[in-house]
Design a protein around this motif. Sequence first.
Motif, PDB file in Angstrom:
ATOM      1  N   ARG A  79     -31.510 100.688  58.270  1.00  0.00           N
ATOM      2  CA  ARG A  79     -31.810  99.255  58.131  1.00  0.00           C
ATOM      3  C   ARG A  79     -30.514  98.537  57.790  1.00  0.00           C
ATOM      4  O   ARG A  79     -29.821  98.893  56.839  1.00  0.00           O
ATOM      5  N   ALA A 107     -31.093  97.971  68.500  1.00  0.00           N
ATOM      6  CA  ALA A 107     -31.489  97.236  67.293  1.00  0.00           C
ATOM      7  C   ALA A 107     -32.813  96.532  67.551  1.00  0.00           C
ATOM      8  O   ALA A 107     -33.057  96.035  68.657  1.00  0.00           O
ATOM      9  N   THR A 108     -33.649  96.487  66.525  1.00  0.00           N
ATOM     10  CA  THR A 108     -34.900  95.733  66.618  1.00  0.00           C
ATOM     11  C   THR A 108     -34.571  94.252  66.438  1.00  0.00           C
ATOM     12  O   THR A 108     -33.499  93.912  65.907  1.00  0.00           O
ATOM     13  N   PRO A 109     -35.486  93.366  66.845  1.00  0.00           N
ATOM     14  CA  PRO A 109     -35.237  91.933  66.589  1.00  0.00           C
ATOM     15  C   PRO A 109     -35.125  91.670  65.076  1.00  0.00           C
ATOM     16  O   PRO A 109     -35.721  92.373  64.263  1.00  0.00           O
ATOM     17  N   PHE A 110     -34.364  90.655  64.726  1.00  0.00           N
ATOM     18  CA  PHE A 110     -34.207  90.297  63.317  1.00  0.00           C
ATOM     19  C   PHE A 110     -35.535  89.858  62.719  1.00  0.00           C
ATOM     20  O   PHE A 110     -36.335  89.187  63.375  1.00  0.00           O
ATOM     21  N   THR A 139     -32.579  94.120  60.429  1.00  0.00           N
ATOM     22  CA  THR A 139     -32.845  94.792  61.694  1.00  0.00           C
ATOM     23  C   THR A 139     -32.779  96.297  61.465  1.00  0.00           C
ATOM     24  O   THR A 139     -32.210  96.752  60.468  1.00  0.00           O
TER      25      THR A 139
END
Length: 182
Positions: A79, A107-110, A139
């Motif tokens: 994270r 990366a995941t969306p913020f 993220t």
Amino acid sequence: MSIQTSISTSATISKQTAKKIYVLAFTFMSMSSMISVSAQAAGLGELFSNNTAKKSKFLPVDQAFQVSSSTKAMSKGTRLSIAVDITPGHYVYKNKLTMSFPKGVSATPFTFSQSPVSIDDPTFGKVPVFTQKNMVATTMLTTNNGKGAKNVPVVIGWQGCAKAGLCYPPEKIKTTVNIAVQ
């Protein structure tokens, strides 16, 4: 003859006096020009001096915004948290918060700790911004192959403005991240 001599003598005196007057006039004009140039230079110096900068109503970018990052290893990757401390009277564009990293990393969306507010920005029109004192964007970073990675370079980009009318240029900070094994 004496009349001619006295005329010639007075003409000689007049020429010498004229030369002196000319030299004095030239010197006076030169000094006036130098004083004028010095006054203009002093005016420009005041305009661009540090004293004027200290009196500016705009803060330097690093005082208006303090941006830092931290990481924490998780079971599904790492994270990455980006903390933005925003000085009152300033805002950060939600859509200008970006990241870049090497191929093989995802990366995941913020997700954001605060909700943005919508403003009518003179440059970008209606846009979401953060005006709160503290905002954290989070993220999750993972590797595409599912393995861990050390010292992954990450560049965090962002941009903010002062409500008084100054938009700072886009900023970037560089960091490295260790990505945990999934």
